[in-house]
Design an enzyme around this catalytic site. Structure first.
Site, short mmCIF file in Angstrom:
data_model
loop_
_atom_site.label_atom_id
_atom_site.label_comp_id
_atom_site.label_asym_id
_atom_site.label_seq_id
_atom_site.Cartn_x
_atom_site.Cartn_y
_atom_site.Cartn_z
N HIS A 1 35.63 21.92 30.69
CA HIS A 1 35.87 23.39 30.14
C HIS A 1 35.56 23.11 28.62
CE1 HIS A 1 37.30 27.16 28.62
NE2 HIS A 1 36.86 27.65 29.97
N ASP B 1 43.21 18.62 33.01
CA ASP B 1 43.39 20.19 32.70
C ASP B 1 43.40 20.59 34.27
OD1 ASP B 1 42.36 22.74 32.79
OD2 ASP B 1 40.53 22.53 31.59
N GLN C 1 42.03 24.85 37.29
CA GLN C 1 41.57 25.30 38.40
C GLN C 1 42.19 24.86 39.79
OE1 GLN C 1 39.73 27.93 38.47
NE2 GLN C 1 39.04 27.78 36.36
N LYS D 1 45.89 32.55 35.70
CA LYS D 1 45.03 32.12 36.77
C LYS D 1 45.70 31.93 38.10
CE LYS D 1 41.47 29.55 33.55
NZ LYS D 1 40.75 30.59 33.55
N CYS E 1 31.60 28.42 30.35
CA CYS E 1 32.35 27.50 29.08
C CYS E 1 32.13 26.10 29.27
CB CYS E 1 33.79 27.97 28.84
SG CYS E 1 34.14 29.58 28.34
C1 PLP Z 1 38.79 24.25 33.66
C2 PLP Z 1 39.52 25.28 32.69
N1 PLP Z 1 39.99 24.88 31.60
C3 PLP Z 1 40.51 25.54 30.64
C4 PLP Z 1 40.45 26.78 30.76
C5 PLP Z 1 40.91 27.65 29.57
O1 PLP Z 1 41.73 28.54 30.16
P1 PLP Z 1 42.51 29.77 29.06
O2 PLP Z 1 41.34 30.44 28.58
O3 PLP Z 1 43.53 30.43 29.85
O4 PLP Z 1 43.08 28.90 27.92
C6 PLP Z 1 39.64 27.53 32.03
C7 PLP Z 1 39.58 28.74 32.09
O5 PLP Z 1 38.66 29.38 31.88
C8 PLP Z 1 39.33 26.56 32.80
O6 PLP Z 1 38.59 27.15 33.87
#
Ligand code: PLP
Lengths: 122, 397
Positions: B113, B188, B191, B214, B355
């Site tokens: 992401h 990270d 998910q 989430k 993203c």
């Molecule tokens: C794999 C992953 N990393 C990071 C994020 C970023 O999360 P947040 O927007 O809550 O900071 C997301 C959320 O879209 C994600 O799916």
């Protein structure tokens, strides 16, 4: 009601003025960072008028159909008038109601054209 | 699983089929009520007052951390609360790279992401570090990581589960390899943490980040786990109140971990909501959640593959995320258009680059459609999606 009305689908399937101009004096490419829709415009400006316009685009039906409808509407028009076009003018041209996210798709080509024209002046 | 009734969003949006839980999940009334309760009865700042309300508020906040720690199998002082996963990853990136030397290397992957990609990329640039990217294979696995490791590699940042395709990385194995090479791992877990049991002692990663919104919780709270020994050495990210021990004109001593990393007033209400979310998840059981979502996914893969012109980007091992595109005579129907047609039927799916533009380039598409599941989804939801996709194809015929 669906936004995919006949005029939209028609311009999406057979976009007018699609492609690249053989001779142009302005080009500009832009993209919508939210969704990755892309447009590359080619403009031929002479004596304060838009003599010709073409564009290459990649994106959703709304962004492609709007580019097509817009290109027809502004061909031959005064540059100053084109620069004054706004969001509501675009929405009137395409004649559909859009959510804020999709308005961005519709605005992409006009934004690129305006940026191209302004860059040319700078 | 019959939990839809616990989620007011479905009562207030009749007919809504929500299939975008990877972006954010819905919250059960237990969570919403806990937050309202905090504001109605306990709101006051923490770690500051000696009056009852402040004591109560502080206790609720610290309880939330204890719950979180036992949920993840780590110690409460290893848990830092941030505003979202993005801030958690920025904290890790900023503080970890400030301790590196010029020429040291940070490894990330093509499936990250943007929030676990751009911070490293930019910090490597400004701090003269080497930024290397592990490629993604055709089948969505990662290319051999061992081959990418050099003597200079100091940090490996990668996702547990890809939000764009649902492919799952074997974090335990990868962390083992990294540990053998003295590489700090930053995972990270955005998910994975909402959908499967996370045991941080077992995974043995150094840092782990995710977002509470989430996982049934409120927006405005991110989690960063860091191993105690590493956090002790790490320099702070944000300066200000609460993170200090002693401030003088010429210098400042910082507070103990984890407070050293929590400058300013935290989102106490979100922490309280998170406690309620953990209770709710625990009551169902993370193993049951994973099993249920896998069933849904299998069913969905079967139903979707019946849709003509669909291309599913299907990794070998995957979580409750399905990424796909719809074609008509080889012409891509743009994901925005697909999701707009579905929206007319009150079906919420995601369309876009998720993203993860680097990965989209790899798939050679500008964007994909994505459906993602959580406990409130049902097989009927999937039937309706499959029907709607068939109709979308007709609209663009
Ligand atoms: C794999 C992953 N990393 C990071 C994020 C970023 O999360 P947040 O927007 O809550 O900071 C997301 C959320 O879209 C994600 O799916």
């Amino acid at each position: 009601m669906s936004i995919y009305r006949e005029n939209i689908m028609d311009n999406y399937k057979e976009p007018r003025n699609f492609g690249k101009l053989d001779s142009y004096n302005i080009e500009y490419s832009d993209q919508n960072p939210l969704c990755g829709d892309k447009v590359h415009i080619y403009l031929k400006v002479e004596g304060g008028k838009l003599k010709d316009i073409r564009y290459e685009s990649e994106g959703c039906a709304i962004s492609i159909a709007t580019a097509s409808i817009l290109s027809e509407a502004i061909k031959g028009k005064n540059i100053e008038d084109i620069k004054n076009l706004e969001r509501n003018d675009i929405l009137d041209m395409i004649g559909i109601k859009l959510t804020p996210m999709r308005v961005k798709c519709a605005m992409l080509s006009l934004v690129a054209i305006k940026k191209g024209l302004n860059k040319n002046e700078a | 699983m019959n939990v839809k009734k616990d989620f007011p969003i479905f009562e207030n949006n009749e007919g809504l089929i929500y299939l975008d839980s990877s972006a954010t999940s819905q919250s059960p009334k237990q969570v919403i009520n806990a937050i309202a309760d905090f504001y109605n009865k306990y709101k006051s700042n923490i770690h500051r007052g000696v009056y009852d309300l402040s004591e109560m508020s502080t206790e609720l906040y610290e309880k939330s951390k204890e719950k979180c720690a036992s949920f993840l199998n780590c110690n409460p002082q290893e848990i830092i609360y941030t505003k979202n996963a993005t801030e958690a990853l920025n904290l890790a990136a900023y503080s970890l790279t400030s301790d590196l030397k010029e020429g040291d290397e940070v490894l990330v992957t093509e499936m990250e992401h943007h929030s676990n990609f751009v911070p490293w990329q930019q910090l490597c640039k400004s701090r003269n570090l080497k930024f290397s990217v592990i490629k993604v294979n055709e089948d969505f696995t990662l290319e051999n990581i061992e081959n990418k490791i050099t003597e200079k590699t100091k940090i490996l940042a990668l996702t547990h589960v890809s939000n764009a395709t649902g492919s799952v990385n074997d974090i335990k194995e990868i962390c083992k390899l990294a540990n053998e090479n003295n590489i700090i791992t930053v995972i990270d877990g955005c998910q994975s943490a909402p959908h499967k049991k996370i045991d941080l002692k077992d995974l043995n990663c150094d840092f782990f980040a995710f977002s509470v919104h989430k996982m049934l919780g409120p927006m405005g709270l991110g989690i960063l786990f860091g191993k105690e020994k590493l956090l002790e050495k790490l320099s702070p990210f944000l300066y200000g109140g609460d993170m200090i021990r002693d401030v003088r004109i010429d210098d400042t001593d910082f507070n103990d971990i984890p407070w050293k990393f929590e400058a300013g007033t935290p989102n106490v209400a979100a922490a309280v909501g998170f406690s309620a979310a953990i209770d709710y998840l625990n009551k169902i059981g993370m193993e049951n959640i994973e099993k249920y979502e896998n069933e849904l996914k299998e069913y969905a893969l079967e139903k979707l593959s019946e849709v003509e012109g669909i291309k599913i980007y299907k990794p070998k091992s995957q979580a409750g995320i399905i990424s796909f595109n719809l074609y008509n005579n080889d012409k891509l129907i743009h994901p925005h258009d697909v999701s707009a047609v579905l929206n007319d039927k009150k079906i919420a799916i995601r369309s876009g680059h998720h993203c993860a533009q680097v990965l989209m380039d790899k798939l050679k598409v500008p964007a994909t459609c994505r459906i993602s599941f959580y406990i409130y989804n049902t097989k009927e939801d999937i039937d309706k999606v499959a029907e709607a996709l068939k109709e979308a194809r007709k609209v663009f015929n």
